[in-house]
Design an enzyme around this catalytic site. Structure first.
Site, short mmCIF file in Angstrom:
data_model
loop_
_atom_site.label_atom_id
_atom_site.label_comp_id
_atom_site.label_asym_id
_atom_site.label_seq_id
_atom_site.Cartn_x
_atom_site.Cartn_y
_atom_site.Cartn_z
N HIS A 223 18.17 14.04 22.16
CA HIS A 223 18.82 12.66 22.86
C HIS A 223 18.40 12.52 24.18
CE1 HIS A 223 22.55 14.32 23.16
NE2 HIS A 223 22.42 13.68 24.21
N SER A 224 18.04 11.97 25.15
CA SER A 224 17.69 11.32 26.53
C SER A 224 16.42 12.35 27.50
CB SER A 224 18.89 11.45 26.81
OG SER A 224 20.07 10.03 26.02
#
Length: 333
Positions: A223-224
């Site tokens: 994620h991210s």
């Protein structure tokens, strides 16, 4: 680009039903995030800290508000806003975030799909997915909500894009995987191999793969994370959450890159390496833990020392070190 809340919340609204009080000015909050979360709305972000060290970091940041334990109150400054509690700031932060998620208070994308794109009958494309021109999406690919696919993107069989990342917290006496409210953005001319997993951003940000990057089979991107242009990521590699990979980076087979690191432009991570520290541009690293073993030119050849100068062994580009051991071309020095 990021996805925020449909309805902004005042800090005074947030604390109303909590064992907490507001210190400092009232502010509108449109997103949650850690101190390291990427955002274009820092003044509308709520975060939390659990120690004096991180509170000092918050105090010098441009983030709008922070949840703190009352034992840290003496370190607060008048220019900032705080939610002060006698409970765990982390637990309170994720409890508030989960309530916003469960109330459906998060933006989603509107679905669009260009007619020139070829999608296999067995692929599963959810709502809130944007797909550009001349893409090829192969068998059993799953593309989950809040994903943006650019033009001329190839996604090979069994790949999953846009699932939740792996953020585990104790809430209400149980261990839970925190839902993610961001998305994934795959830009133009990217090629993604088979059985790849690319997770969406945690707090509204987009995990992003930039133009012309090529990803081999069995790669995990958490994620991210942001991957730059024209990168090559070989089979079996795993890149943890909120990593920033620069442009023209080569990551070899079965590499692991720890969370929150920066991997500089034109760097090379050798096969099987475990990266636990950020890597500067043009560095060649290898091993577990990875250590610098050489320098890499923008043409991918080795940089060698010749006549007290640093020069590419193939294209004769010349380099020099500047502060912090960073390498630059002599023409730009």
């Amino acid at each position: 680009m990021e996805l925020g809340m449909r309805k902004k919340l005042l800090l005074s609204e947030i604390v109303r039903n909590l064992n907490a009080y507001l210190l400092g000015s009232d502010k509108l909050i449109s997103k949650f995030g850690n101190l390291s979360s990427a955002t274009d709305k820092p003044q509308q972000q709520l975060t939390y800290v659990i120690s004096a060290k991180y509170l000092k970091s918050f105090n010098t940041s441009n983030i709008g508000a922070c949840i703190i334990h009352e034992s840290l109150k003496e370190l607060c400054i008048k220019e900032k806003s705080y939610i002060v509690t006698s409970e765990s700031p982390e637990h309170m932060f994720y409890t508030i975030f989960m309530e916003c998620y469960q109330n459906g208070n998060y933006e989603t994308l509107s679905s669009t799909r260009d007619s020139s794109t070829i999608i296999a009958p067995s692929a599963v494309i959810h709502d809130s997915v944007v797909i550009g021109k001349n893409c090829k999406i192969m068998d059993n690919v799953v593309i989950l909500p809040n994903t943006i696919i650019g033009d001329r993107v190839i996604i090979k069989p069994n790949t999953v894009i846009g699932g939740d990342g792996f953020q585990v917290k104790n809430l209400e006496g149980k261990r839970k995987v925190i839902p993610h409210v961001g998305g994934v953005k795959i830009m133009d001319d990217v090629e993604i191999g088979s059985s790849v997993c690319i997770d969406k951003g945690l707090f509204g940000e987009f995990t992003t793969i930039h133009n012309e990057t090529k990803i081999d089979n069995l790669v995990h991107i958490a994620h991210s994370t942001v991957i730059g242009q024209s990168c090559t990521i070989a089979a079996g590699s795993s890149i943890a959450g909120a990593v920033t990979v620069g442009n023209n980076v080569w990551i070899g087979v079965n590499c692991s890159i720890n969370q929150l690191l920066n991997i500089g432009d034109y760097s090379l991570v050798g096969t099987g390496s475990v990266v636990i520290k950020s890597v500067l541009p043009h560095k060649k690293v290898f091993g577990s833990p990875a250590k610098t073993i050489g320098l890499v030119c923008k043409c991918r050849a080795d940089i060698i020392s010749s006549d007290e100068q640093l020069v590419c062994s193939q294209c004769d580009t010349r380099y020099a070190f500047i502060e912090d051991h960073r390498l630059v071309e002599v023409a730009n020095f």
